[in-house]
Scaffold this active site. Structure first.
Site, mmCIF file in Angstrom:
data_model
loop_
_atom_site.group_PDB
_atom_site.id
_atom_site.type_symbol
_atom_site.label_atom_id
_atom_site.label_comp_id
_atom_site.label_asym_id
_atom_site.label_seq_id
_atom_site.Cartn_x
_atom_site.Cartn_y
_atom_site.Cartn_z
ATOM 1 N N LYS A 83 0.824 -1.219 0.000
ATOM 2 C CA LYS A 83 0.000 0.000 0.000
ATOM 3 C C LYS A 83 0.853 1.262 0.000
ATOM 4 O O LYS A 83 0.640 2.188 -0.787
ATOM 5 C CB LYS A 83 -0.917 -0.005 1.223
ATOM 6 N N ASN A 84 1.830 1.338 0.906
ATOM 7 C CA ASN A 84 2.601 2.576 1.048
ATOM 8 C C ASN A 84 3.460 2.857 -0.181
ATOM 9 O O ASN A 84 3.693 4.019 -0.529
ATOM 10 C CB ASN A 84 3.461 2.521 2.311
ATOM 11 N N ASP A 102 -4.988 8.323 8.930
ATOM 12 C CA ASP A 102 -5.263 7.808 10.269
ATOM 13 C C ASP A 102 -5.118 8.888 11.332
ATOM 14 O O ASP A 102 -4.227 9.740 11.252
ATOM 15 C CB ASP A 102 -4.291 6.665 10.613
ATOM 16 N N ASP A 104 4.184 0.687 11.770
ATOM 17 C CA ASP A 104 2.888 0.121 11.382
ATOM 18 C C ASP A 104 2.643 -1.267 11.961
ATOM 19 O O ASP A 104 1.509 -1.767 11.906
ATOM 20 C CB ASP A 104 2.773 0.060 9.862
ATOM 21 N N ARG A 124 -4.220 10.569 2.999
ATOM 22 C CA ARG A 124 -2.970 11.260 3.296
ATOM 23 C C ARG A 124 -2.005 11.251 2.107
ATOM 24 O O ARG A 124 -1.208 12.161 1.916
ATOM 25 C CB ARG A 124 -2.298 10.623 4.516
#
Length: 434
Positions: free
Chosen positions: A22-23, A121, A319, A97
């Protein structure tokens, strides 16, 4: 609002393939704005934050075609800068974000960008100074309107320079790096983030014609070029999901094989869970977790309590602190979980305490976990997912617990985990979306 109804106490068994990272996806998707030529990205996870990023690109005028379930081709040859003035952009930009990372590419290629304060988040303060100070050092002018929470940034010509970042921000490094690639002259970024996500972005940009050296270190040197070309790029497997599956297997006493992990890119993640007592075998690029009735937390050489803490790469990613904390609740032994980066990320432990875990929240950053060696199982309760990582930690807790749990606000989990309920149900979990 969706919820998960989870019937705990089942042992899972089988193979599972981690989704794309994802990141990394949020970074490389923004990089497609840096060229007018086609860019193909594969192994993209079908999750909320990635899909919103693709929607944002499409609304900006990027041509988007889906050529396979996990593969998209993008062409940014006709960008609509007027979209930055619309209410649609404000709403979409504030919901993720990752939207902040369009700033570097837009500034480098079009000389301007404006951004609403991004979302993400609610895990504590997440300042943006590193991004914009770095872009200012490249020659941009910056302003922030506190009335509408908008960032405005412009530059007629970016010029390379030396900079020492005040923090090794992953997204800040990515933003500055993308701007520097098309700047005039040489840029040196010291104290750069060097996570695999940033390394992957650098490799992708170099294939597009950028000149970036020092990849994998905290000292990046970028020789500016006039333009970039298209490329093809494949995402790494998601290291956070891999760590989550390792923790899940240990908590539930399950036998799971995590396939195609690219173990060399995982850093300290496997070792951290091994120190928490979870056994594993590396079989090529797969990680096999055998079923364990019990697992024991390691101590330091002098016998003192293990401290599991996050740090910038190659330290443990923050994370996975939530998952490590949950794993420790059913281990034999005691661990101190120290979340250094975000002061609100441990506040979900009150839900674990309600489930029967023995945890002392020392302060916003530290929690002492007294493991119960699976002698007193957690009990199912109703709870709410506060963020992506705490949400999946609570899901792991619920899968190991006696009885039925309800987890509300699972949209938070959906932001980072693709079809998590369906994939775990194929291994024997009992999760129902309601």
């Amino acid at each position: 609002m969706a919820s998960f109804e989870v019937i705990g106490g089942n042992r899972l068994k089988g193979d599972i393939i981690p989704q794309g990272a994802k990141n990394e996806a949020l970074q490389v998707l923004c990089a497609v704005l840096m060229t007018s030529e086609p860019v193909t990205i594969s192994n993209l996870p079908d999750i909320v934050d990635v899909n919103k990023s693709i929607e944002l690109l499409r609304n900006l005028g990027v041509k988007v075609s889906r050529t396979a379930p996990d593969t998209y081709t993008f062409q940014a040859d006709n960008i609509n800068l007027d979209y930055l003035e619309t209410e649609s952009f404000v709403k979409l930009g504030r919901s993720i974000r990752g939207s902040v990372m369009i700033a570097g590419p837009m500034l480098a290629r079009f000389g301007m960008c404006k951004l609403p304060k991004p979302g993400g988040d609610k895990i504590g303060r997440r300042r943006m100074d590193t991004h914009f100070v770095g872009l200012q050092k490249l020659g941009a002018t910056f302003s922030y309107d506190s009335h509408d929470s908008f960032f405005h940034i412009e530059a007629k010509q970016l010029k390379g320079t030396y900079m020492l970042l005040d923090e090794a921000s992953v997204t800040g490094t990515a933003n500055i790096l993308m701007a520097a690639v098309l700047a005039e002259g040489t840029t040196t970024i010291y104290n750069a983030a060097c996570e695999p996500y940033v390394q992957q972005l650098c490799r992708m940009l170099n294939r597009m014609g950028a000149r970036i050296s020092g990849v994998g270190s905290n000292l990046l040197i970028i020789e500016g070029v006039e333009k970039l070309s298209g490329t093809e790029h494949r995402l790494l497997p998601d290291m956070i999901e891999i760590g989550s599956f390792i923790g899940l297997a240990g908590m539930t006493g399950s036998e799971i094989t995590i396939k195609n992990c690219q173990i060399s890119e995982l850093g300290l993640i496997p070792e951290t869970f091994q120190r928490l007592g979870i056994q594993m075998e590396f079989r090529g690029d797969d990680i096999f977790i055998p079923a364990q009735d019990h697992y024991e937390i390691d101590t330091y050489i002098d016998g003192s309590i293990l401290n599991v803490s996050d740090h910038t790469w190659p330290g443990l990613t923050p994370d996975l602190l939530s998952v490590a904390l949950v794993v420790a609740t059913q281990a034999k032994g005691t661990a101190l979980i120290h979340q250094k980066m975000f002061e609100s990320r441990l506040f979900f432990v009150d839900k674990l305490i309600d489930m029967g875990a023995q945890i002392i929240l020392c302060d916003p950053h530290r929690a002492t976990v007294i493991g119960q060696n699976k002698q007193i199982p957690l009990r199912g309760i109703r709870m709410t997912s506060p963020d992506i990582r705490a949400g999946v930690a609570l899901l792991i807790a619920a899968l190991s617990a006696d009885g039925t749990s309800i987890i509300d606000n699972v949209e938070q989990i959906d932001r980072g985990y693709q079809n998590i309920d369906g994939r775990l149900n194929t291994l024997g979990a009992q999760i129902r979306r309601i």
